[in-house]
Design an enzyme around this catalytic site. Structure first.
Site, PDB file in Angstrom:
ATOM      1  N   TYR A 106       1.790  10.876   3.654  1.00  0.00           N
ATOM      2  CA  TYR A 106       1.509  11.803   2.556  1.00  0.00           C
ATOM      3  C   TYR A 106       0.091  11.564   2.073  1.00  0.00           C
ATOM      4  O   TYR A 106      -0.485  10.493   2.240  1.00  0.00           O
ATOM      5  CB  TYR A 106       2.530  11.650   1.423  1.00  0.00           C
ATOM      6  CG  TYR A 106       2.115  10.722   0.300  1.00  0.00           C
ATOM      7  CD1 TYR A 106       1.377  11.198  -0.783  1.00  0.00           C
ATOM      8  CD2 TYR A 106       2.462   9.384   0.322  1.00  0.00           C
ATOM      9  CE1 TYR A 106       0.999  10.351  -1.815  1.00  0.00           C
ATOM     10  CE2 TYR A 106       2.096   8.533  -0.699  1.00  0.00           C
ATOM     11  CZ  TYR A 106       1.359   9.022  -1.771  1.00  0.00           C
ATOM     12  OH  TYR A 106       0.982   8.183  -2.779  1.00  0.00           O
ATOM     13  N   PHE A 198       7.053   5.384  -7.483  1.00  0.00           N
ATOM     14  CA  PHE A 198       7.731   5.456  -6.184  1.00  0.00           C
ATOM     15  C   PHE A 198       6.994   4.631  -5.126  1.00  0.00           C
ATOM     16  O   PHE A 198       7.603   3.861  -4.387  1.00  0.00           O
ATOM     17  CB  PHE A 198       7.834   6.921  -5.759  1.00  0.00           C
ATOM     18  CG  PHE A 198       8.338   7.139  -4.365  1.00  0.00           C
ATOM     19  CD1 PHE A 198       9.699   7.276  -4.124  1.00  0.00           C
ATOM     20  CD2 PHE A 198       7.463   7.237  -3.291  1.00  0.00           C
ATOM     21  CE1 PHE A 198      10.177   7.488  -2.839  1.00  0.00           C
ATOM     22  CE2 PHE A 198       7.928   7.452  -2.005  1.00  0.00           C
ATOM     23  CZ  PHE A 198       9.287   7.571  -1.780  1.00  0.00           C
ATOM     24  N   ASP A 199       5.680   4.800  -5.035  1.00  0.00           N
ATOM     25  CA  ASP A 199       4.883   4.086  -4.025  1.00  0.00           C
ATOM     26  C   ASP A 199       5.032   2.576  -4.166  1.00  0.00           C
ATOM     27  O   ASP A 199       5.276   1.859  -3.190  1.00  0.00           O
ATOM     28  CB  ASP A 199       3.400   4.432  -4.165  1.00  0.00           C
ATOM     29  CG  ASP A 199       3.115   5.903  -4.023  1.00  0.00           C
ATOM     30  OD1 ASP A 199       3.782   6.705  -4.707  1.00  0.00           O
ATOM     31  OD2 ASP A 199       2.230   6.254  -3.237  1.00  0.00           O
ATOM     32  N   THR A 200       4.862   2.091  -5.396  1.00  0.00           N
ATOM     33  CA  THR A 200       4.922   0.653  -5.636  1.00  0.00           C
ATOM     34  C   THR A 200       6.284   0.098  -5.279  1.00  0.00           C
ATOM     35  O   THR A 200       6.395  -0.950  -4.619  1.00  0.00           O
ATOM     36  CB  THR A 200       4.605   0.355  -7.111  1.00  0.00           C
ATOM     37  OG1 THR A 200       3.298   0.843  -7.424  1.00  0.00           O
ATOM     38  CG2 THR A 200       4.667  -1.139  -7.392  1.00  0.00           C
TER      39      THR A 200
END
Length: 415
Positions: A106, A198-200
């Site tokens: 993404y 979300f990424d972390t």
């Protein structure tokens, strides 16, 4: 699948995309068209595998859905996923879960990251060498153009992750990441956040499961039109850090099973070679070394404290912002000093150590709050630099007390 990863077939059929690049969008009617066309042209010219671009529309209320549909009609290999609720994490999870591509990625719609880094990002995943890949703006060879405020916040956040969650990756927030689909299938059900954290959360779980995270230095230019609410995002991230930290501490996540299934096994030694020797498992107990490491953790904690205070003062006021910033950094400071300064690993005495850290927090709160109260009694509206200088001085005094308390409680209690 353990240490050996199977690489993606080098030349699959034209109908099957090797890479699916997801672009999560919310009300991006201005940037969406130029972004997708530029990305599509770059992939067509430079990417040696079949690809797909998925526009994940987060319930936009402007012309973004119509523009996305037109792009899907105009450009081959462009799909659209319309969602009924906002949330970048929700969009990525839905798009990645529905994709048939073996490698998922993404990027942000503003294309702040130079697209030349895309192939280096996904190549280790295609070959099977790595499991996740992230772009990093914090490597020495990265070239970054952005304001000082965002630079400080980014570095402070990643330092906080290192202290509170023992993160070993350098840049959790860069909007330029990729993951193998088989790995995503195992990790996504465990990720609870649907927004910016979300990424972390995904990266921390991957690291704890023993997966290999590949980092690519990127060239990155800040988007001056970014509409991210820094204060709201920072508070949500801090809540996420606390929630994830509790889950890791209590063993609520099946990380042992994931590590057994996906983690890379220990290195083996060929006959006739000397055994491999790993790094020391404990930090020397000598006071000089502890002081150096404690000072380094203290500098990072003070930087994170100041960033959080500045970010929340306008919304909360001076005293509540001081309380919040000090509490968050005190927990992270205790975790970092426990591991890095005093060489303590495992869960034994962890509750006691955090109680001692909270006692140090209470003393620090008394010092900083008292200093603020005195300052505001003298000057009703002090200048921000003066306020920060007073807080820094109070924090230095609190740091000395924290070292004494933590060393008394943790010294020789290692293991």
């Amino acid at each position: 699948m353990n240490a050996q990863r199977a690489g993606v077939q080098a030349r699959p059929t034209a109908a099957g995309a090797v890479l699916d690049v997801v672009i999560p969008v919310y009300n991006e009617e201005t940037d969406l068209g130029p972004c997708v066309r530029r990305l599509h042209a770059h992939l067509t010219e430079h990417f040696p595998y079949p690809f797909r671009i998925t526009i994940a529309d987060n319930a936009s209320i402007d012309d973004t859905p119509a523009i996305a549909d037109n792009l899907a009609t105009e450009l081959p290999g462009v799909d659209v996923l319309h969602l009924d609720a906002k949330g970048r994490g929700r969009a990525l999870s839905a798009a990645w879960s529905a994709s048939s591509a073996p490698v998922l990625a993404y990027m942000d719609v503003d294309l702040s990251t130079d697209l030349a880094a895309l192939l280096p990002l996904v190549a280790p995943l295609i070959s099977g060498h790595s499991d996740l890949a992230i772009g990093t703006r914090l490597a020495r060879t990265s070239r970054v153009v952005r304001g000082a405020k965002r630079e400080v916040i980014s570095r402070a956040y990643n330092l906080l992750l290192r202290g509170a969650l023992a993160a070993r990756f350098s840049d959790a927030q860069c909007g330029f990441k990729a993951i193998r689909a088989d790995v995503a299938g195992e990790l996504l059900p465990l990720v609870r956040d649907t927004g910016w954290f979300f990424d972390t959360e995904l990266l921390v779980l991957a690291q704890r499961a023993g997966l290999r995270i590949h980092e690519v230095p990127v060239d990155w230019v800040d988007d001056p039109d970014s509409r991210v609410d820094i204060v709201a995002t920072a508070l949500a991230d801090l809540r996420g850090v606390g929630r994830l930290g509790r889950a890791l501490l209590t063993g609520a996540l099946p990380l042992t099973a994931l590590r057994a299934q996906w983690g890379r096994g220990p290195l083996t030694v060929s006959p006739g070679r000397a055994p491999l020797t790993g790094p020391a498992t404990q930090v020397p107990v000598g006071l000089p070394g502890q002081l150096v490491r404690f000072a380094a953790v203290g500098v990072a904690s003070t930087l994170a404290y100041l960033v959080l205070f500045v970010a929340t003062r306008g919304a909360l006021g001076a005293q509540p912002a001081n309380l919040l910033a000090l509490l968050v950094t005190a927990v992270a400071n205790t975790a970092a000093n426990r591991r890095l300064t005093f060489g303590i690993t495992g869960r034994r005495h962890v509750g006691r150590h955090h109680v001692q850290g909270l006692l140090a927090f209470a003393l620090g709160l008394a010092l900083t709050s008292g200093s603020l109260a005195v300052l505001h009694a003298v000057h009703a509206v002090p200048a921000p630099p003066v306020e920060l200088a007073v807080l820094v001085a109070a924090n230095l005094a609190a740091t000395v007390l924290r070292f004494v308390l933590l060393r008394l409680g943790m010294h020789h209690r290692r293991g």
